[in-house]
Design a protein around this motif. Structure first.
Motif, PDB file in Angstrom:
ATOM      1  N   ILE A  30     -17.001 -12.900   4.861  1.00 23.66           N
ATOM      2  CA  ILE A  30     -16.046 -11.797   4.826  1.00 23.66           C
ATOM      3  C   ILE A  30     -14.686 -12.390   4.497  1.00 23.66           C
ATOM      4  N   ILE A  31     -14.080 -11.938   3.432  1.00 23.31           N
ATOM      5  CA  ILE A  31     -12.731 -12.391   3.076  1.00 23.31           C
ATOM      6  C   ILE A  31     -11.760 -11.302   3.508  1.00 23.31           C
ATOM      7  N   GLY A  32     -10.945 -11.630   4.494  1.00 25.80           N
ATOM      8  CA  GLY A  32     -10.031 -10.669   5.100  1.00 25.80           C
ATOM      9  C   GLY A  32     -10.443 -10.406   6.534  1.00 25.80           C
ATOM     10  N   THR A  57      -9.811  -7.179   1.943  1.00 27.70           N
ATOM     11  CA  THR A  57      -8.563  -7.891   1.623  1.00 27.70           C
ATOM     12  C   THR A  57      -7.348  -6.991   1.461  1.00 27.70           C
ATOM     13  N   GLY A  58      -7.531  -5.677   1.531  1.00 28.80           N
ATOM     14  CA  GLY A  58      -6.387  -4.790   1.474  1.00 28.80           C
ATOM     15  C   GLY A  58      -5.680  -4.775   0.126  1.00 28.80           C
ATOM     16  N   VAL A  59      -4.492  -4.202   0.122  1.00 30.60           N
ATOM     17  CA  VAL A  59      -3.686  -4.114  -1.086  1.00 30.60           C
ATOM     18  C   VAL A  59      -2.275  -4.614  -0.806  1.00 30.60           C
ATOM     19  N   LYS A  60      -1.564  -4.912  -1.864  1.00 31.87           N
ATOM     20  CA  LYS A  60      -0.173  -5.359  -1.771  1.00 31.87           C
ATOM     21  C   LYS A  60       0.741  -4.254  -2.249  1.00 31.87           C
ATOM     22  N   ASP A  61       1.629  -3.775  -1.387  1.00 33.69           N
ATOM     23  CA  ASP A  61       2.569  -2.721  -1.758  1.00 33.69           C
ATOM     24  C   ASP A  61       3.663  -3.277  -2.650  1.00 33.69           C
ATOM     25  N   LEU A  62       3.978  -2.535  -3.693  1.00 37.71           N
ATOM     26  CA  LEU A  62       5.018  -2.940  -4.645  1.00 37.71           C
ATOM     27  C   LEU A  62       6.265  -2.097  -4.366  1.00 37.71           C
ATOM     28  N   LEU A  63       7.199  -2.676  -3.658  1.00 39.29           N
ATOM     29  CA  LEU A  63       8.371  -1.940  -3.198  1.00 39.29           C
ATOM     30  C   LEU A  63       9.501  -2.033  -4.212  1.00 39.29           C
ATOM     31  N   PRO A  64      10.325  -0.995  -4.296  1.00 38.35           N
ATOM     32  CA  PRO A  64      11.466  -1.030  -5.221  1.00 38.35           C
ATOM     33  C   PRO A  64      12.461  -2.096  -4.812  1.00 38.35           C
ATOM     34  N   GLU A  74      -1.117  -3.086  -5.760  1.00 35.20           N
ATOM     35  CA  GLU A  74      -2.108  -3.842  -6.512  1.00 35.20           C
ATOM     36  C   GLU A  74      -3.047  -4.494  -5.517  1.00 35.20           C
ATOM     37  N   GLN A  75      -4.196  -4.913  -5.970  1.00 33.26           N
ATOM     38  CA  GLN A  75      -5.128  -5.589  -5.082  1.00 33.26           C
ATOM     39  C   GLN A  75      -4.488  -6.847  -4.508  1.00 33.26           C
ATOM     40  N   HIS A  76      -4.590  -7.012  -3.219  1.00 29.07           N
ATOM     41  CA  HIS A  76      -3.999  -8.180  -2.567  1.00 29.07           C
ATOM     42  C   HIS A  76      -4.704  -9.466  -2.970  1.00 29.07           C
ATOM     43  N   CYS A  77      -5.987  -9.368  -3.225  1.00 23.27           N
ATOM     44  CA  CYS A  77      -6.785 -10.541  -3.566  1.00 23.27           C
ATOM     45  C   CYS A  77      -7.348 -10.383  -4.975  1.00 23.27           C
ATOM     46  N   PRO A  78      -7.175 -11.381  -5.848  1.00 18.21           N
ATOM     47  CA  PRO A  78      -7.668 -11.277  -7.221  1.00 18.21           C
ATOM     48  C   PRO A  78      -9.153 -11.615  -7.375  1.00 18.21           C
ATOM     49  N   LEU A  79      -9.793 -12.099  -6.317  1.00 22.39           N
ATOM     50  CA  LEU A  79     -11.160 -12.594  -6.447  1.00 22.39           C
ATOM     51  C   LEU A  79     -12.191 -11.529  -6.814  1.00 22.39           C
TER      52      LEU A  79
END
Length: 303
Positions: free
Chosen positions: A11-13, A112-119, A234-239
């Motif tokens: 499990i990754i995350g 692995t969740g996601v990465k929020d792209l903040l202004p 965007e996806q937090h993990c590129p794998l």
């Protein structure tokens, strides 16, 4: 801790969803490795809500208690690190970590969740999860009837304003530039006393993440208690993508009704595939995903 080379499942995350999946798999007598670097996306949020039995607790307290309970199952191991490479092999998958460790497993589960792209607005990131909020179901009760703003435009701004008006009538919509609302949307918001402000935002003045006021580029100011913002991500993990897992048009991992991605043997749970983000939904998704991974292992072995 002594690690095996091969596991039934990696499990990754290791946040809420990953821990929930690990519990399902541990109770299914599976050898599991959870790889996590200890940086959950809600680490700045002071309290978690709308998760029954844990309402109002600190996110870190919930996850720490969950990890302690999962550690009870001897077949579940934890590795503190970052997975940087994933390869599909004849027998399953090979995972490499940033420290050079190599682990293999028959199945992979990404939580692995996601990465929020903040202004890039000064003060915005510091307030994110504290007084700049993404979800009224998670945080709306705590700022009910308070002076509130929404940072959005167009259809999103209109629909979000409709929703938040359930929690407060002291509401304004900040389009941060020229409004792209339709005439009909503008009129309807005005009828419901939602003020539309097109001035561009310069910064957020805050104290330890608690917003005090918004400062606009024309130097006007508005005092506020809360802001709602739906962040692109965007996806937090590129794998998963490196393995060939498909994404939805919204940028989430595409899964079927059994939490399977488009790559055989790879599953996903939690925010990386769920549009509506909450601790409760992440836990539910992880629990179900763990059961589905176990079922696939059983089906493969029972021949």
């Amino acid at each position: 801790m002594i690690y095996n080379n091969t596991y039934d499942v990696i499990i990754i995350g290791g946040s809420y969803s990953g821990l929930s999946a690990a519990m399902s798999l541990g109770r299914s007598l599976r050898n599991v490795l959870v790889i996590d670097n200890g940086l959950p996306c809600n680490r700045q949020t002071p309290h978690s809500h709308n998760f029954i039995t844990h309402d109002g607790e600190k996110p870190a307290v919930i996850s720490a208690k969950a990890k302690t309970q999962v550690e009870f199952y001897d077949s579940v191991k934890f590795y503190n690190g970052l997975a940087i490479n994933a390869i599909k092999t004849e027998s399953g998958f090979e995972i490499e970590t940033s420290s050079g460790k190599i682990f293999t497993a028959r199945k992979l589960l990404f939580a692995t969740g996601v990465k929020d792209l903040l202004p890039q607005i000064p003060g915005f990131a510091e307030c994110w999860g504290i007084s700049v909020l993404h979800c009224p179901y998670c945080h709306g009760y705590e700022v009910k009837k308070e002076k509130t703003a929404i940072v959005a435009n167009g259809d999103m701004g209109f629909e979000f304003s409709k929703m938040i008006s359930n929690w407060t009538k002291d509401l304004r919509l900040l389009t941060n530039g020229k409004s792209t609302l339709t005439i009909e949307q503008t009129q309807l918001l005005q009828q419901h006393n939602v003020q539309i402000i097109e001035d561009e935002i310069e910064s957020l003045e805050h104290l330890n993440g608690k917003i005090k006021q918004i400062i606009f580029k024309n130097k006007s100011k508005i005092e506020l208690k809360a802001i709602y913002f739906k962040a692109p991500f965007e996806q937090h993990c590129p794998l998963p993508e490196s393995l060939g897992c498909e994404l939805t048009e919204n940028g989430l991992l595409k899964v079927d009704a059994f939490q399977k991605t488009t790559i055989l043997g790879v599953f996903a749970s939690g925010d990386c595939h769920i549009q509506a983000r909450s601790v409760a939904l992440a836990v539910s998704s992880g629990s179900f995903a763990g059961a589905m991974v176990n079922k696939e292992l059983i089906d493969e072995d029972f021949v």
